[in-house]
Design a protein around this motif. Sequence first.
Motif, short mmCIF file in Angstrom:
data_model
loop_
_atom_site.label_atom_id
_atom_site.label_comp_id
_atom_site.label_asym_id
_atom_site.label_seq_id
_atom_site.Cartn_x
_atom_site.Cartn_y
_atom_site.Cartn_z
N ALA A 8 0.56 -1.54 -0.08
CA ALA A 8 -0.03 -0.05 -0.08
C ALA A 8 0.70 1.30 -0.03
CB ALA A 8 -1.11 -0.80 1.17
N PRO A 9 1.39 1.90 -0.66
CA PRO A 9 1.89 2.69 -0.77
C PRO A 9 1.05 4.07 -0.19
CG PRO A 9 0.96 2.65 -3.36
CD PRO A 9 0.30 0.76 -2.56
N SER A 15 8.68 2.10 1.39
CA SER A 15 8.93 0.57 0.26
C SER A 15 7.36 0.63 -0.52
CB SER A 15 9.09 -0.46 1.39
OG SER A 15 8.29 -1.13 2.09
N GLY A 16 6.16 0.66 0.92
CA GLY A 16 5.04 0.67 0.03
C GLY A 16 4.62 -1.00 0.81
N LEU A 17 5.75 -1.66 1.04
CA LEU A 17 5.37 -2.69 2.10
C LEU A 17 5.13 -2.45 3.27
CD1 LEU A 17 7.92 -5.49 0.83
CD2 LEU A 17 5.46 -5.36 0.43
N TRP A 18 3.74 -2.63 3.95
CA TRP A 18 3.67 -3.29 5.71
C TRP A 18 3.63 -4.01 5.83
CZ3 TRP A 18 3.14 2.12 7.27
CH2 TRP A 18 3.20 3.36 6.22
N GLN A 19 3.68 -4.18 7.30
CA GLN A 19 3.96 -5.32 7.85
C GLN A 19 1.98 -5.21 8.90
OE1 GLN A 19 7.24 -7.34 9.77
NE2 GLN A 19 5.34 -9.61 9.51
N ALA A 28 6.16 0.27 9.00
CA ALA A 28 6.73 0.27 7.03
C ALA A 28 7.95 -1.11 7.38
CB ALA A 28 6.84 1.33 6.83
N VAL A 29 7.68 -1.46 6.79
CA VAL A 29 9.54 -2.58 6.35
C VAL A 29 9.69 -2.80 4.89
CG1 VAL A 29 8.10 -4.12 8.43
CG2 VAL A 29 7.83 -4.59 5.60
N ASP A 30 10.77 -2.58 4.88
CA ASP A 30 11.18 -2.70 4.08
C ASP A 30 11.45 -4.42 3.23
OD1 ASP A 30 12.06 -0.44 3.74
OD2 ASP A 30 14.29 -0.65 4.28
#
Length: 108
Positions: A8-9, A15-19, A28-30
């Motif tokens: 989800a940007p 990065s657009g990645l979320w855990q 937010a995660v890479d």
Amino acid sequence: MTGTLLLAPEWLGLSGLWQIDAKGKRKAVDAEDVGLSEELADRLEAWMDAFDAIYDEDEPAASDFGDAVERLAWEAEGAALTHAIARELGADWEIRHDLTGWKGKAAS
């Protein structure tokens, strides 16, 4: 590692990645944090670069791509990334995406 990831940007430079944790909170995660390959991480970065290029932090709801074809191509790549991430991480992960959530940020 297992869990739920959301593609989800929403903000520039991420990065657009979320855990998602058990309570539904996002972190937010890479790509490296969750063990994605370098190839997939590069593809995710290029996709987010396209988002960063159109995103207006002052007026998120007004942010948009130049035309419908460009927007649809970006959305299609986001869906393809979601599937590629799911394939790469395996069945222990739930992978979801929200490619329009950033549009509502101005209303908040």
